[in-house]
Design a protein around this motif. Structure first.
Motif, PDB file in Angstrom:
ATOM      1  N   TYR A 140      40.006  39.556  48.109  1.00 21.83           N
ATOM      2  CA  TYR A 140      40.911  40.656  48.469  1.00 21.83           C
ATOM      3  C   TYR A 140      42.344  40.324  48.049  1.00 21.83           C
ATOM      4  O   TYR A 140      43.062  41.167  47.498  1.00 21.83           O
ATOM      5  CB  TYR A 140      40.840  40.905  49.970  1.00 21.83           C
ATOM      6  CG  TYR A 140      41.583  42.136  50.435  1.00 21.83           C
ATOM      7  CD1 TYR A 140      40.950  43.373  50.485  1.00 21.83           C
ATOM      8  CD2 TYR A 140      42.920  42.064  50.823  1.00 21.83           C
ATOM      9  CE1 TYR A 140      41.628  44.514  50.909  1.00 21.83           C
ATOM     10  CE2 TYR A 140      43.605  43.193  51.248  1.00 21.83           C
ATOM     11  CZ  TYR A 140      42.952  44.415  51.289  1.00 21.83           C
ATOM     12  OH  TYR A 140      43.633  45.536  51.700  1.00 21.83           O
ATOM     13  N   GLU A 143      42.780  40.218  44.203  1.00 22.64           N
ATOM     14  CA  GLU A 143      42.817  41.565  43.629  1.00 22.64           C
ATOM     15  C   GLU A 143      44.212  42.184  43.703  1.00 22.64           C
ATOM     16  O   GLU A 143      44.526  43.118  42.961  1.00 22.64           O
ATOM     17  CB  GLU A 143      41.836  42.484  44.369  1.00 22.64           C
ATOM     18  CG  GLU A 143      40.372  42.196  44.082  1.00 22.64           C
ATOM     19  CD  GLU A 143      39.443  42.986  44.981  1.00 22.64           C
ATOM     20  OE1 GLU A 143      38.253  43.121  44.628  1.00 22.64           O
ATOM     21  OE2 GLU A 143      39.898  43.459  46.051  1.00 22.64           O
ATOM     22  N   ARG A 144      45.070  41.651  44.574  1.00 21.59           N
ATOM     23  CA  ARG A 144      46.358  42.286  44.852  1.00 21.59           C
ATOM     24  C   ARG A 144      47.579  41.435  44.532  1.00 21.59           C
ATOM     25  O   ARG A 144      48.692  41.971  44.441  1.00 21.59           O
ATOM     26  CB  ARG A 144      46.396  42.695  46.331  1.00 21.59           C
ATOM     27  CG  ARG A 144      45.485  43.868  46.631  1.00 21.59           C
ATOM     28  CD  ARG A 144      45.126  43.983  48.103  1.00 21.59           C
ATOM     29  NE  ARG A 144      44.326  45.190  48.324  1.00 21.59           N
ATOM     30  CZ  ARG A 144      43.020  45.270  48.036  1.00 21.59           C
ATOM     31  NH1 ARG A 144      42.373  44.215  47.551  1.00 21.59           N
ATOM     32  NH2 ARG A 144      42.367  46.404  48.233  1.00 21.59           N
ATOM     33  N   GLU A 182      47.971  47.982  47.348  1.00 19.04           N
ATOM     34  CA  GLU A 182      46.819  48.504  46.629  1.00 19.04           C
ATOM     35  C   GLU A 182      46.256  47.477  45.648  1.00 19.04           C
ATOM     36  O   GLU A 182      46.957  46.565  45.202  1.00 19.04           O
ATOM     37  CB  GLU A 182      47.218  49.775  45.866  1.00 19.04           C
ATOM     38  CG  GLU A 182      47.712  50.903  46.756  1.00 19.04           C
ATOM     39  CD  GLU A 182      46.682  51.316  47.790  1.00 19.04           C
ATOM     40  OE1 GLU A 182      45.482  51.411  47.425  1.00 19.04           O
ATOM     41  OE2 GLU A 182      47.057  51.532  48.959  1.00 19.04           O
ATOM     42  N   GLN A 183      44.993  47.655  45.310  1.00 17.78           N
ATOM     43  CA  GLN A 183      44.335  46.763  44.362  1.00 17.78           C
ATOM     44  C   GLN A 183      44.978  46.885  42.986  1.00 17.78           C
ATOM     45  O   GLN A 183      45.224  47.977  42.488  1.00 17.78           O
ATOM     46  CB  GLN A 183      42.845  47.099  44.275  1.00 17.78           C
ATOM     47  CG  GLN A 183      42.062  46.201  43.346  1.00 17.78           C
ATOM     48  CD  GLN A 183      40.571  46.492  43.371  1.00 17.78           C
ATOM     49  OE1 GLN A 183      40.071  47.081  44.336  1.00 17.78           O
ATOM     50  NE2 GLN A 183      39.857  46.096  42.338  1.00 17.78           N
ATOM     51  N   LYS A 184      45.240  45.737  42.358  1.00 24.97           N
ATOM     52  CA  LYS A 184      45.896  45.707  41.053  1.00 24.97           C
ATOM     53  C   LYS A 184      44.933  45.424  39.908  1.00 24.97           C
ATOM     54  O   LYS A 184      45.239  45.698  38.749  1.00 24.97           O
ATOM     55  CB  LYS A 184      47.001  44.639  41.042  1.00 24.97           C
ATOM     56  CG  LYS A 184      48.173  44.916  41.969  1.00 24.97           C
ATOM     57  CD  LYS A 184      49.200  43.804  41.871  1.00 24.97           C
ATOM     58  CE  LYS A 184      50.453  44.127  42.683  1.00 24.97           C
ATOM     59  NZ  LYS A 184      50.175  44.193  44.131  1.00 24.97           N
ATOM     60  N   ASP A 186      40.502  44.340  38.738  1.00 21.75           N
ATOM     61  CA  ASP A 186      39.118  43.976  39.027  1.00 21.75           C
ATOM     62  C   ASP A 186      38.939  42.504  38.676  1.00 21.75           C
ATOM     63  O   ASP A 186      39.485  42.024  37.670  1.00 21.75           O
ATOM     64  CB  ASP A 186      38.148  44.830  38.207  1.00 21.75           C
ATOM     65  CG  ASP A 186      38.162  46.293  38.644  1.00 21.75           C
ATOM     66  OD1 ASP A 186      38.276  46.537  39.861  1.00 21.75           O
ATOM     67  OD2 ASP A 186      38.076  47.171  37.762  1.00 21.75           O
TER      68      ASP A 186
END
Length: 321
Positions: A140, A143-144, A182-184, A186
């Motif tokens: 997690y 990803e950010r 938010e996710q930046k 994959d």
């Protein structure tokens, strides 16, 4: 009695980090008498490589005290220290991000609270997580994270006495890694190549975005981390951890223990790029962590063969089913 200023050598002992503590001078207790009752029970814990008795005691204490964390640290929603790393080597927290960069102030608040000041590596995020699920939490955050602004290393800070990763006593460094918002990206979840960089024997994905490589020993190749930081084979991974054995990627328990007890952030972390911007250090992934055993590290705690055989022989006597 404890005479002031009197110190004598103590150790080495097998300790809860999973290594033998080195000999140091400690305060002296002068015992005049010991009183006991018949068939007394002597309270003690067995320590060594996690997980031992102290691991479960530590986890239970965290569960008892966790409701108090938000009271003394209002920006902290949840907090967990990982017993697999000896507790002080790694902690994670869910913090409030009500305004830009509030997570940083929450991180400093944690690092300024009592025994938490000895935390070596702190992970921070702003969404509720099961902090015990390390793989999911790490993914997690990876990803950010913005490596230019969300990764901090602080050199010459307090260090747990039993952590020898810096090569000095009570002095080392800390790191803080933030993954909020938010996710930046994959994360890469597989690795297959017929060509590995010089010095690397095998590689295995630990979790999304994190690759473990088995490599030559530290003494045989001290320049390996710097070379891997620029190796194109690992471009798609956020973090690459160098180990002496690939088996440390097999489980979270093994990975946590062998990784976070064996590196000092200021001397064992490398990056593809490091530059100075507005008087702050900006990093570029992949981030390389050199968690190989170093010559100054103490030996791992290993049970004696005769002790193992004796316990196995008398186990049912100790704990009848």
């Amino acid at each position: 009695k404890v005479p002031p200023h009197k110190r004598l050598p103590e150790g080495p002992f097998g300790d809860h980090y999973g290594y033998y503590s080195l000999k140091h001078d400690y305060p002296v207790f002068e015992v005049e008498a010991i009183f006991h009752r018949k068939d007394a029970i002597y309270p003690a814990t067995v320590v060594g490589k996690p997980r031992q008795e102290d691991f479960f005691i530590g986890d239970y204490l965290q569960e008892l005290l966790s409701p108090l964390f938000p009271l003394v640290m209002p920006a902290v929603v949840d907090l967990w220290s990982y017993g697999e790393t000896g507790f002080h080597s790694l902690a994670a927290a869910v913090v409030r991000e009500r305004y830009a960069r509030e997570a940083i102030s929450a991180g400093f608040r944690i690092l300024g609270e009592g025994q938490l000041a000895l935390t070596k590596f702190l992970l921070l995020t702003d969404k509720e997580q099961d902090l015990r699920n390390f793989k999911r939490l790490f993914e997690y955050i990876l990803e950010r994270v913005d490596w230019e602004s969300d990764f901090f290393i602080f050199d010459r800070t307090s260090f747990d006495t039993l952590d020898y990763a810096s090569g000095q006593i009570n002095l080392g460094s800390k790191a803080m890694l933030i993954g909020v918002g938010e996710q930046k990206r994959d994360l890469k979840r597989d690795f297959s190549t017929s060509h590995l960089p010089q010095g690397v024997k095998r590689a295995k994905v630990f979790c999304g975005g994190c690759l473990v490589v088995e490599a030559d020993s530290y003494e045989a190749d001290k320049q390996l981390p710097a070379r891997l930081a620029s190796a194109t084979e690992f471009d798609e991974f956020e973090v690459v951890v160098i180990h002496d054995k690939l088996e440390y990627a097999d489980s979270s328990d093994k990975f946590l223990w062998a990784t976070w007890t064996r590196f000092n952030p200021s001397t064992d972390v490398y990056a593809r790029g490091v530059r100075l911007k507005h008087n702050r250090i900006c990093y570029e992934s992949p981030i390389i962590i050199d968690a190989r055993m170093k010559p100054w590290y103490p030996k791992e705690v290993e049970a004696r063969e005769d002790t193992i055989k004796l316990v196995d022989k008398r186990w049912k006597e100790y704990f009848p089913s």
